[in-house]
Every structure is written in structure tokens, then in C-alpha cells.
Enzyme design. Structure first.
Site, PDB file in Angstrom:
ATOM      1  CG  HIS A 131       3.248   5.775   4.578  1.00 32.25           C
ATOM      2  ND1 HIS A 131       4.572   5.672   4.939  1.00 32.25           N
ATOM      3  CD2 HIS A 131       3.247   6.053   3.243  1.00 32.25           C
ATOM      4  CE1 HIS A 131       5.328   5.889   3.870  1.00 32.25           C
ATOM      5  NE2 HIS A 131       4.549   6.115   2.835  1.00 32.25           N
ATOM      6  CD  GLU A 132       0.328   5.800   0.923  1.00 34.66           C
ATOM      7  OE1 GLU A 132       0.780   6.908   0.569  1.00 34.66           O
ATOM      8  OE2 GLU A 132       0.920   4.740   0.652  1.00 34.66           O
TER       9      GLU A 132
END
Length: 166
Positions: A135-136
Site C-alpha cells: 500500500h505504501e
């Protein structure tokens, strides 16, 4: 001691769609920025944050999860392997508080990153930590998590977000 926090950009801010540049200076300014990101994430609250969430186009990720032993700082992280096995987890963003949705991603990943001193490391992640890192890293690449949803789910979530912010 004064703890500095940064301003989190809110969706659909253009900074959230901007690919980030590699960090090349491993100095006290970097350590201060990473500390500010950590305090910003805690205040949000969240379990992960990138410099991009605060409008800074640098490849920096801070994650705090019990599964990882607490706070972890990742400079210039990159995915170097991901499993064909998938997992579904509920995701959200400090840039879009109040809305979440199930996202499917690889269950296992291997990453390469640098620490605050510039030393290179590799790490294998599984389950929720793997999902968080993907996600990051997406965010560092200018890919907001909504882009991982079907068009129908994405449109529904954007409408909910707009309603929350009226």
C-alpha cells in the site's frame, strides 16, 4: 521537547498522484523528517504513512505494527518479489480518513530498502505487514489505494468520501 507534525494532504490532492524521488542524503534532516512523519501518523491515527501523504515527494515510509516489532523506517523501499498467493485485507488511508474497503494483494513480498544511515537491507513480509508495505510503496509510485479497487467500489467510496466532507 516539541514534537513536530506535518499536514496530511487529503484525497484528491495532486501530491497523492505524484511519483516520489529517491532519497540521496542520509543526514539529520532526514532523521527529523522521518520523526515528524512518525508523529503525524500517530496523530492521524494510522499504522503507516509516506512522505507523499504530506506533500513531500521522497521515497520514505514509516510503519508501526506489532508484527514488525513496532516502528520501522524504510528509505527508498522497493518490491523485489511478490507471491502469486493473494490475500484480502481492509485498507484505508490517512489521506482519506473514515472510508475503508477490502483490497486484494499478494500475501507475501520481499522488499529492498535503506535505513536512516543509508545501509541497504532486504526483508520478507507476510500477511498484514506485506499488505501495508505494498500500500505504501504504491503511494510512493503515485498510485493511491483506490486505484486497486473495481470501478464500482471506487466510485462508491469517492461518493462516501465527498459526503463525509460536505
Amino acid at each position: 521537547m516539541t514534537v513536530s507534525t506535518l499536514t496530511i494532504r487529503r484525497y484528491p490532492d495532486a501530491a497523492l498522484a505524484t511519483p516520489c524521488l529517491p532519497v540521496s542524503s542520509f543526514d539529520e534532516d532526514l532523521k527529523s523528517l522521518v520523526d515528524a512523519l512518525y508523529h503525524t501518523m500517530k496523530a492521524a491515527p494510522g499504522v503507516g504513512i509516506t512522505a507523499a501523504h504530506c506533500g513531500l515527494a521522497y521515497r520514505i515510509v514509516v510503519i508501526e505494527l506489532d508484527e514488525l516489532g513496532g516502528r520501522c523506517d524504510y528509505i527508498n523501499p522497493e518490491l523485489i518479489w511478490s507471491s502469486p498467493e493473494q490475500a484480502e485485507f481492509t485498507e484505508g488511508s490517512v489521506s482519506m480518513p473514515g472510508v475503508t474497503e477490502t483490497v486484494t494483494r499478494p500475501r507475501h513480498v520481499r522488499i529492498r530498502y535503506q535505513d536512516l544511515s543509508g545501509h541497504t537491507h532486504e526483508e520478507s513480509l507476510t500477511g498484514f505487514p506485506a499488505i501495508c508495505m505494498q500500500h505504501e510503496i504504491d503511494q510512493l509510485d503515485g498510485i493511491f489505494w483506490l486505484q486497486r479497487l473495481s470501478r464500482l467500489k471506487r466510485e462508491r467510496l469517492i461518493k462516501k468520501w465527498q459526503k463525509l466532507n460536505r
